[in-house]
Design a protein around this motif. Structure first.
Motif, PDB file in Angstrom:
ATOM      1  N   ILE A  11       0.850  -1.198   0.000  1.00  0.00           N
ATOM      2  CA  ILE A  11       0.000   0.000   0.000  1.00  0.00           C
ATOM      3  C   ILE A  11       0.884   1.246   0.000  1.00  0.00           C
ATOM      4  CG2 ILE A  11      -1.861   1.222   1.219  1.00  0.00           C
ATOM      5  CD1 ILE A  11      -2.713  -1.635   0.584  1.00  0.00           C
ATOM      6  N   ILE A  13       0.893   5.325   0.533  1.00  0.00           N
ATOM      7  CA  ILE A  13       0.077   6.363   1.170  1.00  0.00           C
ATOM      8  C   ILE A  13       0.763   7.719   1.069  1.00  0.00           C
ATOM      9  CG2 ILE A  13      -0.854   7.120   3.405  1.00  0.00           C
ATOM     10  CD1 ILE A  13      -1.416   4.237   4.018  1.00  0.00           C
ATOM     11  N   ARG A  27     -13.005   7.053   5.298  1.00  0.00           N
ATOM     12  CA  ARG A  27     -13.291   5.846   4.513  1.00  0.00           C
ATOM     13  C   ARG A  27     -14.798   5.672   4.342  1.00  0.00           C
ATOM     14  NH1 ARG A  27      -9.087   2.784   3.118  1.00  0.00           N
ATOM     15  NH2 ARG A  27     -10.262   0.846   3.012  1.00  0.00           N
ATOM     16  N   GLN A  31     -16.334   0.661   2.046  1.00  0.00           N
ATOM     17  CA  GLN A  31     -14.962   0.183   2.230  1.00  0.00           C
ATOM     18  C   GLN A  31     -14.785  -0.509   3.578  1.00  0.00           C
ATOM     19  OE1 GLN A  31     -13.073   4.150   1.547  1.00  0.00           O
ATOM     20  NE2 GLN A  31     -11.773   3.014   0.154  1.00  0.00           N
ATOM     21  N   THR A  32     -13.709  -1.295   3.659  1.00  0.00           N
ATOM     22  CA  THR A  32     -13.333  -1.823   4.970  1.00  0.00           C
ATOM     23  C   THR A  32     -12.914  -0.638   5.844  1.00  0.00           C
ATOM     24  OG1 THR A  32     -11.101  -2.112   4.148  1.00  0.00           O
ATOM     25  CG2 THR A  32     -12.532  -4.051   4.090  1.00  0.00           C
ATOM     26  N   LEU A  33     -12.996  -0.809   7.145  1.00  0.00           N
ATOM     27  CA  LEU A  33     -12.673   0.261   8.102  1.00  0.00           C
ATOM     28  C   LEU A  33     -13.484   1.533   7.818  1.00  0.00           C
ATOM     29  CD1 LEU A  33      -8.756  -0.152   8.220  1.00  0.00           C
ATOM     30  CD2 LEU A  33     -10.431  -1.180   9.747  1.00  0.00           C
ATOM     31  N   GLU A  38      -8.470   8.751   7.004  1.00  0.00           N
ATOM     32  CA  GLU A  38      -7.380   8.150   6.222  1.00  0.00           C
ATOM     33  C   GLU A  38      -6.640   9.202   5.419  1.00  0.00           C
ATOM     34  OE1 GLU A  38      -8.563   5.494   3.108  1.00  0.00           O
ATOM     35  OE2 GLU A  38      -9.730   7.013   2.076  1.00  0.00           O
ATOM     36  N   PHE A  39      -5.387   8.899   5.142  1.00  0.00           N
ATOM     37  CA  PHE A  39      -4.621   9.669   4.170  1.00  0.00           C
ATOM     38  C   PHE A  39      -4.939   9.087   2.797  1.00  0.00           C
ATOM     39  CE2 PHE A  39      -1.921   9.667   8.035  1.00  0.00           C
ATOM     40  CZ  PHE A  39      -1.862  11.038   8.259  1.00  0.00           C
ATOM     41  N   GLY A  41      -4.499   7.089  -0.481  1.00  0.00           N
ATOM     42  CA  GLY A  41      -3.608   5.958  -0.737  1.00  0.00           C
ATOM     43  C   GLY A  41      -4.391   4.743  -1.157  1.00  0.00           C
ATOM     44  N   GLY A  42      -3.676   3.665  -1.427  1.00  0.00           N
ATOM     45  CA  GLY A  42      -4.338   2.428  -1.826  1.00  0.00           C
ATOM     46  C   GLY A  42      -3.337   1.380  -2.245  1.00  0.00           C
ATOM     47  N   LYS A  43      -3.871   0.329  -2.857  1.00  0.00           N
ATOM     48  CA  LYS A  43      -3.024  -0.806  -3.224  1.00  0.00           C
ATOM     49  C   LYS A  43      -2.145  -0.467  -4.424  1.00  0.00           C
ATOM     50  CE  LYS A  43      -6.660  -3.917  -1.722  1.00  0.00           C
ATOM     51  NZ  LYS A  43      -7.864  -3.100  -1.882  1.00  0.00           N
ATOM     52  N   TYR A  79      -4.815  -6.799   9.623  1.00  0.00           N
ATOM     53  CA  TYR A  79      -6.209  -6.518   9.964  1.00  0.00           C
ATOM     54  C   TYR A  79      -6.975  -7.825   9.840  1.00  0.00           C
ATOM     55  CZ  TYR A  79      -5.333  -1.485   9.477  1.00  0.00           C
ATOM     56  OH  TYR A  79      -4.857  -0.218   9.638  1.00  0.00           O
ATOM     57  N   HIS A  81      -9.413  -8.168   7.876  1.00  0.00           N
ATOM     58  CA  HIS A  81      -9.785  -8.279   6.453  1.00  0.00           C
ATOM     59  C   HIS A  81      -8.579  -8.484   5.544  1.00  0.00           C
ATOM     60  CE1 HIS A  81      -8.965  -3.950   7.046  1.00  0.00           C
ATOM     61  NE2 HIS A  81      -8.579  -3.936   5.793  1.00  0.00           N
ATOM     62  N   LEU A  86       2.350  -1.139   4.608  1.00  0.00           N
ATOM     63  CA  LEU A  86       2.059   0.271   4.325  1.00  0.00           C
ATOM     64  C   LEU A  86       3.349   1.082   4.246  1.00  0.00           C
ATOM     65  CD1 LEU A  86      -0.572   0.525   7.158  1.00  0.00           C
ATOM     66  CD2 LEU A  86      -1.186   0.625   4.765  1.00  0.00           C
ATOM     67  N   PRO A 119      -7.145   4.270  11.236  1.00  0.00           N
ATOM     68  CA  PRO A 119      -6.942   2.820  11.399  1.00  0.00           C
ATOM     69  C   PRO A 119      -5.767   2.550  12.336  1.00  0.00           C
ATOM     70  CG  PRO A 119      -7.143   3.409   9.064  1.00  0.00           C
ATOM     71  CD  PRO A 119      -7.051   4.690   9.822  1.00  0.00           C
ATOM     72  N   ASN A 122      -2.027   3.276  11.620  1.00  0.00           N
ATOM     73  CA  ASN A 122      -1.549   4.652  11.482  1.00  0.00           C
ATOM     74  C   ASN A 122      -0.990   5.235  12.787  1.00  0.00           C
ATOM     75  OD1 ASN A 122      -3.052   4.195   9.099  1.00  0.00           O
ATOM     76  ND2 ASN A 122      -3.409   6.377   8.843  1.00  0.00           N
TER      77      ASN A 122
HETATM   78  N1  8GT Z   1      -5.700   4.931   1.987  1.00  0.00           N
HETATM   79  C1  8GT Z   1      -5.331   4.542   3.192  1.00  0.00           C
HETATM   80  N2  8GT Z   1      -5.369   3.226   3.528  1.00  0.00           N
HETATM   81  C2  8GT Z   1      -4.977   2.888   4.774  1.00  0.00           C
HETATM   82  C3  8GT Z   1      -4.543   3.862   5.707  1.00  0.00           C
HETATM   83  N3  8GT Z   1      -4.226   3.228   6.872  1.00  0.00           N
HETATM   84  C4  8GT Z   1      -4.438   1.902   6.674  1.00  0.00           C
HETATM   85  O1  8GT Z   1      -4.262   1.011   7.506  1.00  0.00           O
HETATM   86  N4  8GT Z   1      -4.912   1.698   5.393  1.00  0.00           N
HETATM   87  C5  8GT Z   1      -5.256   0.386   4.851  1.00  0.00           C
HETATM   88  O2  8GT Z   1      -4.594   0.193   3.631  1.00  0.00           O
HETATM   89  C6  8GT Z   1      -5.457  -0.441   2.688  1.00  0.00           C
HETATM   90  C7  8GT Z   1      -5.673   0.524   1.554  1.00  0.00           C
HETATM   91  O3  8GT Z   1      -6.252  -0.091   0.510  1.00  0.00           O
HETATM   92  P1  8GT Z   1      -7.496   0.541  -0.254  1.00  0.00           P
HETATM   93  O4  8GT Z   1      -7.909   1.845   0.343  1.00  0.00           O
HETATM   94  O5  8GT Z   1      -7.217   0.431  -1.695  1.00  0.00           O
HETATM   95  O6  8GT Z   1      -8.536  -0.475   0.129  1.00  0.00           O
HETATM   96  P2  8GT Z   1      -9.962  -0.545  -0.523  1.00  0.00           P
HETATM   97  O7  8GT Z   1     -10.874   0.152   0.415  1.00  0.00           O
HETATM   98  O8  8GT Z   1      -9.933  -0.095  -1.935  1.00  0.00           O
HETATM   99  O9  8GT Z   1     -10.170  -2.070  -0.514  1.00  0.00           O
HETATM  100  P3  8GT Z   1     -10.385  -2.983   0.754  1.00  0.00           P
HETATM  101  O10 8GT Z   1     -11.853  -3.280   0.721  1.00  0.00           O
HETATM  102  O11 8GT Z   1      -9.501  -4.180   0.511  1.00  0.00           O
HETATM  103  O12 8GT Z   1      -9.981  -2.226   1.999  1.00  0.00           O
HETATM  104  C8  8GT Z   1      -6.749  -0.756   3.400  1.00  0.00           C
HETATM  105  O13 8GT Z   1      -6.678  -2.055   3.969  1.00  0.00           O
HETATM  106  C9  8GT Z   1      -6.740   0.257   4.537  1.00  0.00           C
HETATM  107  O14 8GT Z   1      -7.461  -0.177   5.635  1.00  0.00           O
HETATM  108  C10 8GT Z   1      -4.522   5.235   5.342  1.00  0.00           C
HETATM  109  O15 8GT Z   1      -4.165   6.152   6.097  1.00  0.00           O
HETATM  110  N5  8GT Z   1      -4.920   5.521   4.067  1.00  0.00           N
END
Ligand code: 8GT
Length: 135
Positions: A11, A13, A27, A31-33, A38-39, A41-43, A79, A81, A86, A119, A122
């Motif tokens: 990930i 960020i 979020r 989405q999860t969480l 959040e900042f 970011g993503g995969k 997590y 999920h 990161l 989350p 962080n």
């Molecule tokens: N963008 C972002 N993601 C974070 C932060 N902190 C943190 O643990 N994450 C985790 O990093 C991953 C980011 O992936 P994502 O934002 O593309 O996830 P998504 O919702 O598209 O798909 P998901 O359903 O698998 O969570 C998530 O598991 C999220 O929980 C943060 O500050 N910013």
């Protein structure tokens, strides 16, 4: 597959700092969480560096073009999920006259960071930002 067997997802960020404030969103319900701060970011895409990912995700999510300055923290977190690796990249706006971000991203002060519900992964990077005069 059980969570113990999963390889961490990479990930990227972006911690975007401008005028002593940080770009922070919430979020989405889908989405999860959900509801966590959040900042941007993503995969990471296959073969994409975490720095490039941070810049791309920031553009997509906030509409703002940034450049990376340095990586300030990395952490692996499990997590329920997912397992994530990161990388948090400190970034700056490319055009400081264009700071209007897409919802739900808004500029938050350093003081506000302590009040937001991020989350679990962080925690250390928030602490680092609070301790560093100018990270
Ligand atoms: N963008 C972002 N993601 C974070 C932060 N902190 C943190 O643990 N994450 C985790 O990093 C991953 C980011 O992936 P994502 O934002 O593309 O996830 P998504 O919702 O598209 O798909 P998901 O359903 O698998 O969570 C998530 O598991 C999220 O929980 C943060 O500050 N910013």
């Amino acid at each position: 597959m059980s969570n113990e067997m999963k390889l961490p997802k990479r990930i990227g960020i972006a911690i975007v700092e401008h005028d002593g404030k940080y770009l922070i969103g919430v979020r989405q319900a889908t989405q999860t969480l959900a509801g966590k701060a959040e900042f941007p970011g993503g995969k990471c895409l296959p073969e994409e560096s975490a720095a490039d990912c941070a810049v791309r995700e920031c553009q997509e999510e906030t509409g703002l073009d940034v450049r990376v300055q340095k990586m300030i923290y990395e952490i692996e977190h499990r997590y329920s999920h997912d397992v994530v690796a990161l990388q948090f990249w400190l970034c700056e706006l490319i055009d400081t006259d264009k700071a209007d971000s897409l919802a739900p991203f808004v500029w938050r002060s350093r003081e506000e960071l302590t009040e937001l519900d991020f989350p679990d992964a962080n925690g250390p990077v928030i602490q680092l930002l609070l301790e560093t005069e100018s990270a």
